[in-house]
Motif scaffolding. Structure first.
Motif, PDB file in Angstrom:
ATOM      1  N   ASN A 191      14.710  10.004  -6.162  1.00 25.95           N
ATOM      2  CA  ASN A 191      14.102   8.981  -7.004  1.00 25.95           C
ATOM      3  C   ASN A 191      13.309   7.991  -6.186  1.00 25.95           C
ATOM      4  N   GLN A 192      13.766   7.703  -4.955  1.00 26.46           N
ATOM      5  CA  GLN A 192      13.019   6.799  -4.091  1.00 26.46           C
ATOM      6  C   GLN A 192      11.630   7.350  -3.826  1.00 26.46           C
ATOM      7  N   ASN A 193      11.544   8.640  -3.550  1.00 24.39           N
ATOM      8  CA  ASN A 193      10.244   9.238  -3.257  1.00 24.39           C
ATOM      9  C   ASN A 193       9.310   9.123  -4.454  1.00 24.39           C
ATOM     10  N   ASP A 194       9.862   9.255  -5.693  1.00 23.48           N
ATOM     11  CA  ASP A 194       9.042   9.094  -6.878  1.00 23.48           C
ATOM     12  C   ASP A 194       8.491   7.682  -6.967  1.00 23.48           C
ATOM     13  N   ASP A 195       9.336   6.710  -6.630  1.00 25.56           N
ATOM     14  CA  ASP A 195       8.891   5.316  -6.674  1.00 25.56           C
ATOM     15  C   ASP A 195       7.797   5.056  -5.657  1.00 25.56           C
ATOM     16  N   TYR A 196       7.932   5.643  -4.458  1.00 30.27           N
ATOM     17  CA  TYR A 196       6.909   5.450  -3.434  1.00 30.27           C
ATOM     18  C   TYR A 196       5.566   5.959  -3.930  1.00 30.27           C
ATOM     19  N   GLU A 197       5.587   7.180  -4.552  1.00 31.59           N
ATOM     20  CA  GLU A 197       4.338   7.769  -5.012  1.00 31.59           C
ATOM     21  C   GLU A 197       3.726   6.924  -6.119  1.00 31.59           C
ATOM     22  N   SER A 198       4.568   6.425  -7.062  1.00 31.89           N
ATOM     23  CA  SER A 198       4.038   5.648  -8.155  1.00 31.89           C
ATOM     24  C   SER A 198       3.511   4.310  -7.676  1.00 31.89           C
ATOM     25  N   ASN A 199       4.197   3.694  -6.717  1.00 31.61           N
ATOM     26  CA  ASN A 199       3.733   2.412  -6.180  1.00 31.61           C
ATOM     27  C   ASN A 199       2.420   2.585  -5.448  1.00 31.61           C
ATOM     28  N   PHE A 200       2.333   3.602  -4.615  1.00 28.89           N
ATOM     29  CA  PHE A 200       1.117   3.848  -3.850  1.00 28.89           C
ATOM     30  C   PHE A 200      -0.030   4.198  -4.787  1.00 28.89           C
ATOM     31  N   GLY A 201       0.281   5.027  -5.804  1.00 26.56           N
ATOM     32  CA  GLY A 201      -0.766   5.420  -6.738  1.00 26.56           C
ATOM     33  C   GLY A 201      -1.318   4.233  -7.506  1.00 26.56           C
TER      34      GLY A 201
ATOM     35  N   GLN B 183      20.801 -15.012   2.357  1.00 27.41           N
ATOM     36  CA  GLN B 183      19.831 -14.232   1.600  1.00 27.41           C
ATOM     37  C   GLN B 183      20.069 -12.739   1.820  1.00 27.41           C
ATOM     38  N   VAL B 184      19.749 -11.958   0.794  1.00 28.60           N
ATOM     39  CA  VAL B 184      19.902 -10.507   0.861  1.00 28.60           C
ATOM     40  C   VAL B 184      18.978  -9.951   1.937  1.00 28.60           C
ATOM     41  N   PHE B 185      19.473  -8.999   2.702  1.00 27.89           N
ATOM     42  CA  PHE B 185      18.672  -8.362   3.746  1.00 27.89           C
ATOM     43  C   PHE B 185      17.785  -7.293   3.122  1.00 27.89           C
ATOM     44  N   GLN B 186      16.482  -7.435   3.335  1.00 29.05           N
ATOM     45  CA  GLN B 186      15.518  -6.481   2.777  1.00 29.05           C
ATOM     46  C   GLN B 186      14.297  -6.429   3.674  1.00 29.05           C
ATOM     47  N   ILE B 187      14.024  -5.273   4.227  1.00 28.05           N
ATOM     48  CA  ILE B 187      12.831  -5.094   5.042  1.00 28.05           C
ATOM     49  C   ILE B 187      11.617  -5.001   4.124  1.00 28.05           C
ATOM     50  N   SER B 188      10.528  -5.620   4.520  1.00 33.72           N
ATOM     51  CA  SER B 188       9.330  -5.666   3.690  1.00 33.72           C
ATOM     52  C   SER B 188       8.908  -4.273   3.227  1.00 33.72           C
ATOM     53  N   CYS B 189       8.600  -4.155   1.939  1.00 29.48           N
ATOM     54  CA  CYS B 189       8.145  -2.909   1.310  1.00 29.48           C
ATOM     55  C   CYS B 189       9.225  -1.831   1.262  1.00 29.48           C
ATOM     56  N   SER B 190      10.480  -2.222   1.375  1.00 27.75           N
ATOM     57  CA  SER B 190      11.580  -1.275   1.257  1.00 27.75           C
ATOM     58  C   SER B 190      12.651  -1.873   0.346  1.00 27.75           C
ATOM     59  N   SER B 191      13.685  -1.110   0.066  1.00 25.12           N
ATOM     60  CA  SER B 191      14.730  -1.554  -0.853  1.00 25.12           C
ATOM     61  C   SER B 191      15.701  -2.518  -0.186  1.00 25.12           C
TER      62      SER B 191
ATOM     63  N   ALA C 135       0.833  -1.199   0.000  1.00 22.66           N
ATOM     64  CA  ALA C 135       0.000   0.000   0.000  1.00 22.66           C
ATOM     65  C   ALA C 135       0.869   1.250   0.000  1.00 22.66           C
ATOM     66  N   MET C 136       1.982   1.192   0.689  1.00 21.97           N
ATOM     67  CA  MET C 136       2.933   2.302   0.664  1.00 21.97           C
ATOM     68  C   MET C 136       4.334   1.751   0.863  1.00 21.97           C
ATOM     69  N   VAL C 137       5.238   2.091  -0.045  1.00 23.79           N
ATOM     70  CA  VAL C 137       6.613   1.625   0.054  1.00 23.79           C
ATOM     71  C   VAL C 137       7.353   2.430   1.112  1.00 23.79           C
ATOM     72  N   LYS C 138       8.110   1.743   1.935  1.00 22.23           N
ATOM     73  CA  LYS C 138       8.834   2.403   3.017  1.00 22.23           C
ATOM     74  C   LYS C 138      10.179   2.926   2.520  1.00 22.23           C
ATOM     75  N   GLN C 139      10.496   4.144   2.907  1.00 24.66           N
ATOM     76  CA  GLN C 139      11.818   4.668   2.586  1.00 24.66           C
ATOM     77  C   GLN C 139      12.859   3.889   3.377  1.00 24.66           C
ATOM     78  N   GLN C 140      13.930   3.524   2.702  1.00 24.88           N
ATOM     79  CA  GLN C 140      14.969   2.741   3.361  1.00 24.88           C
ATOM     80  C   GLN C 140      15.667   3.579   4.441  1.00 24.88           C
TER      81      GLN C 140
END
Length: 226
Positions: free
Chosen positions: A186-196, A122-130, A24-29
């Motif tokens: 660019n991260q903020n742009d991705d968050y907006e596009s993903n949420f949209g 495995q690569v470390f990645q928090i859910s909904c973040s990079s 629903a909303m991507v988290k900023q790393q």
């Protein structure tokens, strides 16, 4: 009532078809979260490939074959294989642009369809973040070591770690935002596009349900008095 029930079932089924990987909303790393990783290494990417697990049709993952340059945490050495699912953004098709990367990861302990027994790193990645995969330059070696050991804040390395993408948008797969280590703008742009995108899907599903329900109430068959 017997006619409304199929409409409700269809509505629920349509709702459940929303992709499970969508957030629903991507988290900023948050760079300081890297401290939660089991290992942090600088490494040369010897090979990057997409792998389909032979026994599980939906178990596609990326596999890094890396040669450890320096282990800052976790005591890894030599050639290692690190898997990456990246369910939030989809998997890039080709290898990272810089061959030398800073990579954080975990020693997997869950079953995960049998994959850890084959590739336990495995690569470390928090859910909904990079993912914690960064371009690396040896000139920052001392600073990384000090950050890993809590002598300085990881924030002091942000400009270096977010300086360039690890995976460029042109070589990423899927319709979701590009998975890369990217600058904050660019991260903020991705968050907006993903949420949209997700909001649009949900809005369409909910609107369809309301129109179906009220359309039936207004134009559907009426009960006749006995």
């Amino acid at each position: 009532m017997n006619t409304i029930r199929p409409l409700l079932i269809a509505f629920i089924a349509l709702f459940l078809e929303v992709p499970t990987f969508a957030c629903a909303m991507v988290k900023q790393q948050v760079i300081e979260d890297i401290n939660q990783a089991d290992f942090i290494v600088s490494a040369n990417v010897e090979k990057y490939e997409l792998v389909q697990h032979p026994e599980y049709k939906n178990a596609e993952f990326a596999l890094f074959t890396i040669k450890i340059d320096r282990s800052f945490k976790g005591n890894l050495a030599g050639i290692q294989h690190v898997r990456w699912h990246n369910s939030t953004f989809g998997l890039p098709q080709t290898r990272p642009n810089p061959q030398l990367i800073l990579l954080a990861g975990n020693f997997s302990s869950d079953s995960d369809e049998g994959l850890p027994q084959i590739y336990p790193l495995q690569v470390f990645q928090i859910s909904c973040s990079s993912a914690f995969i960064f371009p690396y330059d040896r000139q920052y070696e001392e600073q990384v070591w000090r950050a890993v050991n809590g002598l300085i804040s990881w924030d002091t390395l942000e400009d270096a770690l977010y300086a360039e993408p690890v995976f460029s948008p042109a070589i990423s797969s899927g319709s979701t935002p590009t998975e890369s280590v990217i600058g904050r703008e660019n991260q903020n742009d991705d968050y907006e596009s993903n949420f949209g995108g997700v909001f649009s899907i949900l809005a369409a599903v909910i609107s369809s349900g309301f129109f179906a329900y009220f359309g039936f109430r207004l134009f559907g068959p009426t009960r006749r008095d006995a």
